[in-house]
Design an enzyme around this catalytic site. Structure first.
Site, PDB file in Angstrom:
ATOM      1  N   SER A 145      -7.147   1.898  -2.284  1.00 60.50           N
ATOM      2  CA  SER A 145      -5.950   1.112  -2.556  1.00 60.50           C
ATOM      3  C   SER A 145      -6.390  -0.270  -3.017  1.00 60.50           C
ATOM      4  O   SER A 145      -7.335  -0.854  -2.481  1.00 60.50           O
ATOM      5  CB  SER A 145      -5.109   0.988  -1.291  1.00 60.50           C
ATOM      6  OG  SER A 145      -4.139  -0.031  -1.438  1.00 60.50           O
ATOM      7  N   GLU A 170     -12.504 -14.165  -3.078  1.00 57.06           N
ATOM      8  CA  GLU A 170     -11.900 -15.363  -3.651  1.00 57.06           C
ATOM      9  C   GLU A 170     -10.458 -15.110  -4.078  1.00 57.06           C
ATOM     10  O   GLU A 170     -10.085 -14.006  -4.470  1.00 57.06           O
ATOM     11  CB  GLU A 170     -12.726 -15.865  -4.830  1.00 57.06           C
ATOM     12  CG  GLU A 170     -14.109 -16.373  -4.421  1.00 57.06           C
ATOM     13  CD  GLU A 170     -14.885 -16.961  -5.574  1.00 57.06           C
ATOM     14  OE1 GLU A 170     -14.707 -16.489  -6.700  1.00 57.06           O
ATOM     15  OE2 GLU A 170     -15.670 -17.892  -5.346  1.00 57.06           O
ATOM     16  N   GLU A 196       0.827  -1.209   0.000  1.00 61.35           N
ATOM     17  CA  GLU A 196       0.000   0.000   0.000  1.00 61.35           C
ATOM     18  C   GLU A 196       0.861   1.258   0.000  1.00 61.35           C
ATOM     19  O   GLU A 196       0.531   2.244  -0.666  1.00 61.35           O
ATOM     20  CB  GLU A 196      -0.921  -0.018   1.222  1.00 61.35           C
ATOM     21  CG  GLU A 196      -2.042   1.008   1.166  1.00 61.35           C
ATOM     22  CD  GLU A 196      -3.071   0.784   2.260  1.00 61.35           C
ATOM     23  OE1 GLU A 196      -4.108   0.160   1.986  1.00 61.35           O
ATOM     24  OE2 GLU A 196      -2.821   1.220   3.401  1.00 61.35           O
ATOM     25  N   GLU A 231       2.237   1.663  -3.415  1.00 59.16           N
ATOM     26  CA  GLU A 231       1.144   2.055  -4.310  1.00 59.16           C
ATOM     27  C   GLU A 231       0.822   3.537  -4.144  1.00 59.16           C
ATOM     28  O   GLU A 231       0.613   4.263  -5.126  1.00 59.16           O
ATOM     29  CB  GLU A 231      -0.094   1.213  -4.021  1.00 59.16           C
ATOM     30  CG  GLU A 231      -1.290   1.554  -4.905  1.00 59.16           C
ATOM     31  CD  GLU A 231      -2.569   0.842  -4.485  1.00 59.16           C
ATOM     32  OE1 GLU A 231      -3.603   1.028  -5.174  1.00 59.16           O
ATOM     33  OE2 GLU A 231      -2.563   0.108  -3.472  1.00 59.16           O
ATOM     34  N   LYS A 243     -15.024  -8.771   8.970  1.00 64.14           N
ATOM     35  CA  LYS A 243     -14.019  -9.698   8.442  1.00 64.14           C
ATOM     36  C   LYS A 243     -14.650 -11.032   8.039  1.00 64.14           C
ATOM     37  O   LYS A 243     -14.134 -11.726   7.159  1.00 64.14           O
ATOM     38  CB  LYS A 243     -12.930  -9.945   9.489  1.00 64.14           C
ATOM     39  CG  LYS A 243     -12.007  -8.757   9.727  1.00 64.14           C
ATOM     40  CD  LYS A 243     -11.110  -8.489   8.539  1.00 64.14           C
ATOM     41  CE  LYS A 243     -10.153  -7.332   8.787  1.00 64.14           C
ATOM     42  NZ  LYS A 243      -9.376  -6.998   7.578  1.00 64.14           N
ATOM     43  N   CYS A 281      -7.842  -1.396   4.271  1.00 66.70           N
ATOM     44  CA  CYS A 281      -7.647  -2.454   5.272  1.00 66.70           C
ATOM     45  C   CYS A 281      -8.932  -2.825   6.001  1.00 66.70           C
ATOM     46  O   CYS A 281      -9.056  -3.936   6.505  1.00 66.70           O
ATOM     47  CB  CYS A 281      -6.615  -2.007   6.309  1.00 66.70           C
ATOM     48  SG  CYS A 281      -5.005  -1.674   5.607  1.00 66.70           S
ATOM     49  N   CYS A 335      -9.905  -0.640  15.072  1.00 60.35           N
ATOM     50  CA  CYS A 335     -10.174  -2.056  15.344  1.00 60.35           C
ATOM     51  C   CYS A 335     -10.235  -2.354  16.834  1.00 60.35           C
ATOM     52  O   CYS A 335     -10.912  -3.303  17.252  1.00 60.35           O
ATOM     53  CB  CYS A 335      -9.106  -2.924  14.701  1.00 60.35           C
ATOM     54  SG  CYS A 335      -8.883  -2.636  12.934  1.00 60.35           S
ATOM     55  N   GLU A 390     -15.686 -10.304   4.620  1.00 62.44           N
ATOM     56  CA  GLU A 390     -14.512 -10.146   3.755  1.00 62.44           C
ATOM     57  C   GLU A 390     -13.913 -11.499   3.373  1.00 62.44           C
ATOM     58  O   GLU A 390     -13.345 -11.645   2.288  1.00 62.44           O
ATOM     59  CB  GLU A 390     -13.457  -9.294   4.467  1.00 62.44           C
ATOM     60  CG  GLU A 390     -12.258  -8.964   3.586  1.00 62.44           C
ATOM     61  CD  GLU A 390     -11.157  -8.249   4.353  1.00 62.44           C
ATOM     62  OE1 GLU A 390     -10.676  -7.213   3.865  1.00 62.44           O
ATOM     63  OE2 GLU A 390     -10.774  -8.723   5.443  1.00 62.44           O
TER      64      GLU A 390
END
Length: 587
Positions: free
Chosen positions: A319, A365, A277, A280, A358, A299, A515, A361
């Site tokens: 991102s 795949e 990240e 990027e 999560k 994230c 979090c 998330e």
């Protein structure tokens, strides 16, 4: 100041103070079910009633201010009788099978009923039963709902999503998904704040612990677990351990005792995320792509769900880097599987996360060469972890502080602070400075972006938002913003849309405080512990051997042996994603 008499005590309290607050200030506890200070002060439950001398009718203490000369009784015979009747009526419409409830022992209604010595119900029991999709990560049990309205107020005022609403009329009035939608049709971010603020178990996460027990028992599976940074700040709260005692190494010991084969720290993949990240961002920044709209961190899956439903025209600004959770799974099913000499199908990836989103998330795949499947097989919240520890009859006091398994053991303080708002930004800036200048900055040079809820250094645009101009060694100035809480995020996004503000890089966390305050963390009714937990992560960072993600030797080895360099073709295949490739309603 206002002079009152409370339970025979002569008190003087500030004008405008509620009766409940006045009592609390003087160590008198008034029971409550619906009350959340500043958020839900609607006296819906009527449990907090008190007796005012000279008035026949009892009054609620949560939304009535003290007045000069008041004589109040918080536990008179009249109050106790009324309170018992109210709670008995609530219990008659509440599924009281406490033995099979995830909140047993941590349920406000249970506590109030026990305190009132309610051991039988004089009223006929009648539960509301509403169908619910039990595959969805967030579960609502209508038979346990006490209509306190907390979930509505939290979602409206703090997260600004308006997922819940009052439905029905008269005796059929209840709470459900707004607009007569199914939860799968709503724009729920799965932040889980409604769960952590529900006083009972009407809302909870989908329990996936049995899936993990089945995987552990499967001789064909190699169970590989990761532990998120924010989990270490909170897991001990539910098991009677102090913050000093509840080390992350003891979680590893617990998982090993349960039968998990390999245990790693998500901090490793947080460092990996920074490498992808951070590079990027610098690439987009140098190309001038951030002059018009910023790059946003990706994230937090709650934030990603939010932007996809509320501001879809901003999705391209995310991102493309996967979250640390997903990067971990991708690395486990490729690099790690190769090192073990096994097929990816044998690897069962388990995540211990502070988050409900999560679980959603994990449906992302992974396609790599001949393997097609999921990065992550199962996600457990911090609460599910502690339930598993109890079900394995592991005494917390006997746990040892063991090391993580090798190959991906190294972790840095930069990865640790991912768990608190501002941490991702700070970690990224530390490495961005190095990439621009070829040398490290002072590790604390960018603490201006730290948790704006408790940071006097930040330039605050309002609760939960801070902005800063970051000088990268005189070679570039980055305009950065950090925000947590989705209502705050909406305000920030609207300001960006209008052109009122401009940033190059923005970090978003769906849960207030990040979090550490996630929807999967241990529940302490009426307490907000995000700042305290976040301070613990900053302490761990301050005392870490390494504090820069780019100095993680195991990450360097991963690139050298397998992915060549950050943003390489292989890194893109494994560690990046197309955010337009999936829809929220399909999860």
């Amino acid at each position: 100041m206002v002079n009152i008499t409370l339970d025979g005590m002569n008190l003087s309290v500030p004008e405008g103070t509620t009766i409940m607050e006045a009592a609390r200030m003087n160590n008198v506890a008034i029971p409550k079910l619906c009350y959340l200070k500043g958020i839900n002060e609607i006296a819906a439950c009527k449990v907090c009633v008190v007796e005012l001398e000279g008035m026949d009718k009892l009054i609620t203490s949560c939304n009535n201010a003290v007045k000069e000369g008041m004589v109040l009784y918080t536990n008179s015979p009249k109050v106790r009788a009324d309170r018992r009747r109210t709670v008995q009526l609530l219990l008659s419409q509440h599924n009281c099978r406490c033995a099979t409830c995830v909140r047993s022992g941590n349920c406000t209604l249970q506590q109030v009923a026990n305190d009132l010595n309610i051991i039988d119900l004089p009223y006929k029991e009648r539960y509301e039963v509403t169908p619910w999709n039990k595959d969805f990560p967030l579960i609502r049990d209508s038979a346990k709902c006490i209509k306190c309205m907390r979930c509505i107020q939290i979602c409206d005022k703090v997260q600004g999503l308006h997922i819940w609403d009052v439905v029905g009329t008269g005796s059929r009035t209840t709470v459900n998904v707004a607009g007569n939608k199914k939860i799968t049709e709503a724009d729920c971010a799965l932040c889980g704040q409604c769960i952590t603020h529900c006083p009972v178990a009407a809302l909870r996460e989908r329990d996936d612990t049995e899936k993990v027990w089945d995987a552990i028992a499967d001789k064909e599976k190699i169970v590989v677990a990761q532990i998120a940074p924010a989990v270490r700040t909170a897991w001990g709260e539910a098991l009677g351990l102090s913050r000093q005692e509840a080390s992350v190494g003891k979680i590893a010991d617990a998982l090993k005792r349960m039968g998990v084969d390999y245990v790693f720290d998500t901090t490793f993949s947080a460092d990996l995320t920074i490498m992808e990240e951070g590079n990027e961002f610098l690439e987009r920044f140098k190309k001038g792509e951030t002059k018009f709209r910023p790059m946003f961190t990706s994230c937090c899956p709650g934030w990603v769900r939010f932007v996809k439903t509320q501001f879809p025209h901003f999705v391209s600004q995310l991102s493309t880097a996967k979250s640390p959770q997903q990067m971990f799974g991708a690395v486990m099913k490729t690099y790690f599987a190769e090192q073990l000499g096994v097929s990816p199908e044998k690897i069962y990836t388990l995540s211990i996360m502070p988050c409900v989103a999560k679980k959603g998330e994990a449906n992302m795949e992974l396609f790599h060469e001949e393997y097609a499947g999921h990065d992550i097989d199962t996600v457990l919240t911090t609460r599910e972890l502690t339930r598993m520890i109890r079900s394995a009859h592991i005494e917390a006091a006997t746990l040892k502080d063991i090391e993580f398994d090798s190959l991906m053991r190294e972790a840095t303080g930069a990865g640790v602070i991912f768990g608190t708002t501002g941490g991702v930004m700070e970690a990224a800036l530390r490495s961005a400075y190095f990439l621009v200048n070829g040398k490290n900055p002072d590790a604390d040079a960018f603490k201006v972006v730290r948790n704006s809820m408790d940071n006097p250094l930040s330039e605050s645009l309002g609760d939960g938002i801070c902005e800063a101009e970051i000088d990268l060694g005189g070679k570039a100035v980055v305009h950065a913003a950090v925000v947590s809480g989705l209502a705050n995020t909406r305000r920030l996004m609207q300001a960006i849309e209008r052109g009122d503000v401009h940033y190059d890089f923005v970090e978003v966390m769906a849960c207030p405080g990040g979090c550490v305050g996630g929807g999967g963390q241990p529940i302490h009714d009426g307490e907000e512990l995000a700042v305290e937990r976040g301070a613990n992560l900053y302490f761990l960072d301050k005392n870490a051997k390494l504090r820069f993600s780019h100095e993680n030797e195991d990450v360097q080895k991963l690139y050298h042996m397998y992915m060549e360099r950050p943003l390489s073709h292989k890194a893109h295949m494994l560690l990046h994603t197309d955010h337009n490739a999936w829809n929220v309603t399909e999860e």
